[in-house]
Design a protein around this motif. Structure first.
Motif, short mmCIF file in Angstrom:
data_model
loop_
_atom_site.label_atom_id
_atom_site.label_comp_id
_atom_site.label_asym_id
_atom_site.label_seq_id
_atom_site.Cartn_x
_atom_site.Cartn_y
_atom_site.Cartn_z
N ASN A 13 17.97 16.81 128.00
CA ASN A 13 18.55 18.02 128.02
C ASN A 13 19.98 18.24 127.13
OD1 ASN A 13 16.78 18.79 129.90
ND2 ASN A 13 18.02 18.23 131.87
N ASN B 73 19.04 18.83 123.64
CA ASN B 73 18.58 20.39 123.68
C ASN B 73 19.66 21.19 123.43
OD1 ASN B 73 15.98 19.91 123.77
ND2 ASN B 73 15.73 20.02 126.06
N GLN B 74 20.91 21.04 124.32
CA GLN B 74 22.17 21.74 123.96
C GLN B 74 22.70 21.62 122.55
OE1 GLN B 74 24.24 20.12 127.68
NE2 GLN B 74 24.20 22.17 128.32
#
Length: 609
Positions: free
Chosen positions: A189, A192-193
């Motif tokens: 996650n 992805n940021q």
């Protein structure tokens, strides 16, 4: 590094990623700080300071459970932490701001001299941590050189800090693995940021990570490195315990670890690799130049500009090349320096033909160095060290050598890791200087003595500054000259070669991250100025790409220690005692350069008085 560490050296410097407890802020969760505040009115400044930093260290261990395991505090061995969560980031910020405000309420002039040193150390740490959190390192939680994944593999092998002495120890590890599985999803996650923010790794580093993960995947749980503790049960375990744990670990590996790592490998191949960047240096990131200047200052513990460091590197490279040429002339080599490099890097007599021979050679060298150490040191570590090859799963991308500190309780020796993957990257003529740096009296002395200190705050025993630790290790190589260990001109050339590596790092690291150098340009520069094997050069350059600024610390730290020694020798004359100088350097733990300079200046003044 020490790493793997790094390390980061990776001495290991215990700045582990992925080691935190996210449930609440550390200050909210813990009553340590409140208790200190309530007692403050009736305590002396010394009592207040010691209580404060002790409370901080306890809170920090709760926030960083894997760090706690490494420093020998086993209360949190079942916890993993969550350094990628928003709760953790807030808890870390609250911890640093709270204790910084508390300590600044104490007048350092009311503290004894040794605690004034400790005070400066504590304030420096908190200030740097607060600056560090302004940069988005959380978006790049994994590299090929250093990551929580590598740390967990080493812990799970049963040959690192995680204990596997009781049935409860084995169950603690199972619980810690559960936290790790969650961390893997969090890491994806955060990356992805990073993709959305354009804070991503260079493509070549991602290409190195994928085969590392491949090497950890197996359809046979008994072949996994995580199965190793099952193959080394303590004799005290009952047959029932062994059977239950064996079944549980096989299920843990097959049903949880391998699927999670497979998912991570697939994420890197399918999602992250296509979004990785073509640039090689930190200047290719948003606000990258400012970020890199911060990393350079953080690792060197100085305020030197990147340009100044680059120029020092160029000057040192030129000086060392001149010294190398003198060795070439001394041994009667007829060709030029590049031809001498080529000879030393290729002729069979300069290399071992088998891996075990290399390890055995370092064991012989260990005995030789140990014989002369008492002539130069009053204080020596109680802990011993052993020589081991780098584990197979990381040997293709690991550095040529690294050091791992001994267990704090003395139950495990330090480890001097040698990368035996490419024997042509481990010349015989480089062994003396490498042993001096990584083992004794380099990293092993500095780190083991620090851990064995008594009468200093716990946070100070376990603090780490790369410039101090790597600067000391490079100074230890220099000390080998005075110890009479470089009478062989080829071994002296090895010392120059390793010093050249550290000088080139000043040029290459700053070149990559602030001057727009490409990976290929950095590799070529190192090939032109040293006899290093190309595989070693590639691993070095990619290491600088992964952990920018860390490589600057070696030469900057060594130059500062040599300058302080020269200052003391000039000021004290006949009163100068080298053993006593080494005591001063080694017996307060790892220090930022400015704090160390203040200590040596006070020592000089006391001797003059």
């Amino acid at each position: 590094m020490k790493l793997g560490l790094l390390a980061g050296s990776i001495a290991l410097i215990f700045t582990l990623q992925g080691c935190s407890k996210p449930e609440a802020t550390a200050v909210q969760e813990n009553s340590q700080a409140n208790a200190v505040a309530e007692q403050g009115e009736t305590q002396t400044a010394e009592q207040r300071y010691l209580a404060l930093v002790d409370a901080y260290f306890k809170d920090y261990l709760k926030l960083e459970p894997i760090y706690a395991t490494f420093v020998g505090v086993n209360d949190y061995n079942a916890d993993f932490g969550g350094d990628l969560t928003e709760d953790y980031l807030k808890a870390r910020h609250d911890l640093n701001t709270h204790y910084l405000a508390q300590v600044r309420a104490i007048d350092p002039k009311q503290l004894p001299a040794d605690l004034q040193l400790s005070y400066d150390l504590f304030v420096y740490d908190r200030d740097m941590a607060l600056v560090d959190e302004t940069f988005p390192s959380r978006f790049m939680p994994i590299s090929q050189f250093y990551s929580t994944v590598i740390t967990m593999v080493q812990l799970g092998s049963g040959e690192s800090a995680q204990p596997f002495n009781t049935v409860q120890d084995y169950r603690n590890w199972e619980q810690r693995v559960d936290g790790f599985i969650k961390w893997v999803a969090l890491a994806e996650n955060r990356m992805n940021q990073g993709i959305e923010s354009k804070v991503v790794l260079p493509r070549v580093l991602v290409e190195r990570i994928i085969p590392q993960l491949d090497a950890m995947l197996t359809t046979d749980a008994t072949q996994s490195i995580f199965y190793s503790p099952i193959q080394h049960f303590p004799e005290s375990f009952s047959e029932q315990d062994k059977a239950e744990l064996t079944a549980r670990y096989q299920a843990m590996i097959a049903e949880r670890i391998v699927p999670a790592l497979t998912d991570l490998r697939d994420y890197f191949k399918q999602t992250y690799l296509p979004k990785s960047r073509a640039t090689d240096g930190w200047s290719g990131l948003p606000n990258g130049k400012a970020w890199y200047q911060h990393l350079a200052n953080s690792h060197t513990t100085t305020t030197m500009s990147v340009d100044e460091i680059h120029q020092i590197g160029l000057s040192e490279v030129a000086r060392i090349l001149s010294e190398m040429d003198k060795v070439r002339e001394q041994v009667g080599f007829k060709g030029d320096l590049k031809a001498f490099f080529a000879s030393l890097s290729s002729e069979p007599q300069y290399f071992y033909s088998d891996r075990q021979g290399l390890i055995d050679g370092y064991m012989v060298l260990k005995d030789k160095i140990n014989q002369v150490l008492p002539n130069y040191f009053n204080v020596m570590p109680k802990a011993d060290y052993v020589v081991k090859p780098v584990e197979s799963f990381r040997e293709q991308s690991a550095a040529g050598a690294s050091y791992e500190s001994p267990a704090v309780d003395g139950s495990r020796p330090g480890v001097f890791y040698i990368n035996t993957y490419n024997l042509k990257a481990q010349p015989k003529w480089g062994m003396t200087t490498l042993s001096l740096h990584e083992a004794a009296p380099g990293h092993h002395f500095q780190i083991a003595i620090k851990q064995e200190l008594t009468g200093v705050p716990e946070f100070q025993r376990f603090s780490g500054y790369t410039a101090f630790e790597e600067g000391w290790a490079l100074y230890a190589e220099y000390l080998g000259i005075e110890m009479g260990l470089f009478t062989d001109p080829y071994q002296y050339f090895g010392k120059l070669s390793d010093e050249m590596l550290r000088a080139m790092r000043l040029v290459v690291d700053t070149g990559l991250h602030s001057k727009g150098w490409s990976r290929e340009q950095a590799i070529q520069y190192m090939k032109d100025n040293s006899p290093m094997a190309e595989s070693d050069i590639v691993a070095e350059v990619e290491r600088y790409m992964a952990i920018p600024g860390q490589a600057l610390s070696y030469k900057v730290g060594q130059l500062k220690i040599l300058a302080l020694r020269a200052r003391a020798e000039k000021a004290l004359g006949d009163k100068f005692d080298l053993k006593a100088f080494h005591d001063q350097i080694l017996t307060s733990g790892s220090l930022p350069m400015a704090v160390m300079e203040n200590k040596i200046d006070r020592w000089i003044a006391s001797k003059q008085a």
